[in-house]
Design a protein around this motif. Structure first.
Motif, PDB file in Angstrom:
ATOM      1  N   ALA A 221       0.844  -1.203   0.000  1.00 27.45           N
ATOM      2  CA  ALA A 221       0.000   0.000   0.000  1.00 27.45           C
ATOM      3  C   ALA A 221       0.870   1.240   0.000  1.00 27.45           C
ATOM      4  N   PHE A 222       0.667   2.109  -0.984  1.00 27.76           N
ATOM      5  CA  PHE A 222       1.294   3.425  -0.922  1.00 27.76           C
ATOM      6  C   PHE A 222       0.716   4.163   0.289  1.00 27.76           C
ATOM      7  N   LEU A 223       1.563   4.955   0.941  1.00 27.24           N
ATOM      8  CA  LEU A 223       1.164   5.612   2.187  1.00 27.24           C
ATOM      9  C   LEU A 223       0.780   7.068   1.947  1.00 27.24           C
ATOM     10  N   HIS A 224      -0.081   7.280   0.946  1.00 28.61           N
ATOM     11  CA  HIS A 224      -0.489   8.639   0.594  1.00 28.61           C
ATOM     12  C   HIS A 224      -1.044   9.407   1.798  1.00 28.61           C
ATOM     13  N   ASP A 225      -2.081   8.847   2.399  1.00 30.88           N
ATOM     14  CA  ASP A 225      -2.798   9.568   3.450  1.00 30.88           C
ATOM     15  C   ASP A 225      -2.025   9.622   4.768  1.00 30.88           C
ATOM     16  N   PRO A 226      -1.448   8.496   5.225  1.00 35.77           N
ATOM     17  CA  PRO A 226      -0.662   8.592   6.465  1.00 35.77           C
ATOM     18  C   PRO A 226       0.506   9.564   6.355  1.00 35.77           C
ATOM     19  N   LEU A 227       1.149   9.619   5.192  1.00 32.33           N
ATOM     20  CA  LEU A 227       2.262  10.542   5.021  1.00 32.33           C
ATOM     21  C   LEU A 227       1.773  11.989   5.128  1.00 32.33           C
ATOM     22  N   THR A 228       0.597  12.248   4.636  1.00 27.32           N
ATOM     23  CA  THR A 228       0.027  13.592   4.704  1.00 27.32           C
ATOM     24  C   THR A 228      -0.269  13.989   6.144  1.00 27.32           C
ATOM     25  N   VAL A 229      -0.810  13.072   6.924  1.00 28.56           N
ATOM     26  CA  VAL A 229      -1.055  13.359   8.335  1.00 28.56           C
ATOM     27  C   VAL A 229       0.277  13.531   9.073  1.00 28.56           C
ATOM     28  N   LEU A 230       1.246  12.684   8.747  1.00 24.54           N
ATOM     29  CA  LEU A 230       2.566  12.802   9.370  1.00 24.54           C
ATOM     30  C   LEU A 230       3.171  14.183   9.109  1.00 24.54           C
ATOM     31  N   ALA A 231       2.931  14.713   7.917  1.00 23.84           N
ATOM     32  CA  ALA A 231       3.465  16.036   7.565  1.00 23.84           C
ATOM     33  C   ALA A 231       2.923  17.131   8.466  1.00 23.84           C
ATOM     34  N   LEU A 232       1.757  16.890   9.046  1.00 22.95           N
ATOM     35  CA  LEU A 232       1.132  17.908   9.888  1.00 22.95           C
ATOM     36  C   LEU A 232       1.773  17.998  11.267  1.00 22.95           C
ATOM     37  N   PHE A 233       2.159  16.858  11.841  1.00 21.54           N
ATOM     38  CA  PHE A 233       2.625  16.907  13.232  1.00 21.54           C
ATOM     39  C   PHE A 233       4.045  16.384  13.440  1.00 21.54           C
ATOM     40  N   ILE A 284       5.351   5.700  10.457  1.00 25.29           N
ATOM     41  CA  ILE A 284       3.918   5.442  10.297  1.00 25.29           C
ATOM     42  C   ILE A 284       3.544   4.091  10.895  1.00 25.29           C
ATOM     43  N   VAL A 285       4.310   3.054  10.591  1.00 23.30           N
ATOM     44  CA  VAL A 285       4.005   1.725  11.129  1.00 23.30           C
ATOM     45  C   VAL A 285       4.103   1.728  12.647  1.00 23.30           C
ATOM     46  N   GLU A 286       5.138   2.371  13.180  1.00 16.65           N
ATOM     47  CA  GLU A 286       5.279   2.430  14.636  1.00 16.65           C
ATOM     48  C   GLU A 286       4.091   3.130  15.277  1.00 16.65           C
ATOM     49  N   ARG A 287       3.646   4.205  14.671  1.00 15.06           N
ATOM     50  CA  ARG A 287       2.469   4.905  15.206  1.00 15.06           C
ATOM     51  C   ARG A 287       1.230   4.022  15.161  1.00 15.06           C
ATOM     52  N   LEU A 288       1.041   3.334  14.057  1.00 17.49           N
ATOM     53  CA  LEU A 288      -0.176   2.544  13.905  1.00 17.49           C
ATOM     54  C   LEU A 288      -0.216   1.355  14.868  1.00 17.49           C
ATOM     55  N   THR A 289       0.938   0.866  15.269  1.00 13.73           N
ATOM     56  CA  THR A 289       0.933  -0.244  16.227  1.00 13.73           C
ATOM     57  C   THR A 289       0.483   0.187  17.612  1.00 13.73           C
ATOM     58  N   ARG A 290       0.344   1.474  17.838  1.00 12.62           N
ATOM     59  CA  ARG A 290      -0.122   1.961  19.145  1.00 12.62           C
ATOM     60  C   ARG A 290      -1.632   1.920  19.283  1.00 12.62           C
TER      61      ARG A 290
END
Length: 291
Positions: A221-233, A284-290
């Protein structure tokens, strides 16, 4: 956003494009799985502003998501909720990870909307070089802005304090099979997302290879959306430039043209132009495992 509660407070979720009602039910179910049944979901626009026909629909939506409790879905239209949020929430940040149709409708309701929000972060744009493997794509592969170009033109020219996370960087950043396995061994929401990714992976492969892209066989899966959220914070994985962008429609395709400041036209935007793809994937993966 649920994976960054220390940085972001999720106010509401809106859906857009195609069966926006089904999208709302999926979002509401995922919110409940993630322990956020307090976050309300709002159904948005189903069709582009001006163009005939519906948005593309892939047919896999909602597969592998078990039924169960859901967050509330409200009757208030998404555009009206966006306008209300901008009036009620100081420092509101809007994250747009779909077509711009809801935002364009919100602008029609409140032309002062850009002055009422702190920022707008968009997954969209084709700035310099968009490629999958050795295949370089012409403008048009950017679904979010190109699927409703008139709405995109209205939003990009409205005066928001805008950050673009374009296809230039999102198509460099993807999740592998080991990452999906990691999600499968984590919490309830991570496991649900892992199941959805397994359904999406063959759809994505067919889609992008059909366009001529050279897909890595491990790309789930390309990480289009998670990368965009990551860019915010947590933007350290991305490199940004302040660019002058001229949004225009050329041959029916929405373009985000970079122009020199000396030209004297265009809108100043913060644009992600580079990415440490492996660092972004790990974050992103580390965040999602939370969750």
């Amino acid at each position: 956003m649920l994976a960054a509660p220390e940085a972001l407070r999720l106010v509401a979720v809106s859906t857009v494009a195609g069966d926006a009602g089904l999208r709302a039910r999926i979002a509401a179910r995922l919110l409940a799985i993630g322990g956020r049944s307090d976050v309300e979901v709002f159904v948005g626009e189903r069709e582009p502003l001006l163009r005939r026909g519906r948005f593309p629909w892939f047919g896999h939506e909602g597969e592998a998501l078990a039924p169960g409790p859901s967050a509330p879905i409200r009757e208030e239209p998404a555009a009206e909720r966006i306008v209300r949020a901008a009036r009620e929430e100081a420092g509101l940040q809007i994250v747009a990870i779909g077509p711009m149709t809801n935002l364009a409708r919100a602008l029609a309701l409140d032309p002062e909307l850009p002055s009422r929000v702190a920022g707008l972060t968009i997954m969209g744009g084709h700035i310099r070089r968009v490629a999958i493997g050795r295949t370089v794509f012409a403008p048009g592969i950017d679904y979010n802005l190109c699927s409703d170009p008139e709405a995109s033109l209205a939003v990009l020219g409205a005066g928001f304090s805008t950050t673009l996370v374009p296809a230039d960087v999102t198509l460099q950043t993807w999740m592998g099979a080991a990452d999906v396995d990691t999600l499968g061994a984590a919490g309830p929401l991570a496991r649900a997302l892992g199941g959805l990714i397994k359904v999406w992976a063959p759809v994505q492969c067919k889609l992008f290879t059909g366009l001529g892209g050279e897909m890595d066989p491990d790309n789930q899966a390309f990480l289009h959306d998670p990368l965009t959220v990551l860019a915010l914070f947590a933007p350290s994985c991305l490199g940004f430039e302040t660019l002058r962008i001229v949004p225009t429609i050329e041959g029916g395709v929405l373009r985000t043209l970079e122009v020199a400041p000396s030209v004297g036209i265009g809108t100043t935007m913060r644009v992600a132009t580079s990415v440490d793809a492996q660092a972004a994937r790990r974050a992103i993966v580390e965040r999602l495992t939370r969750v």
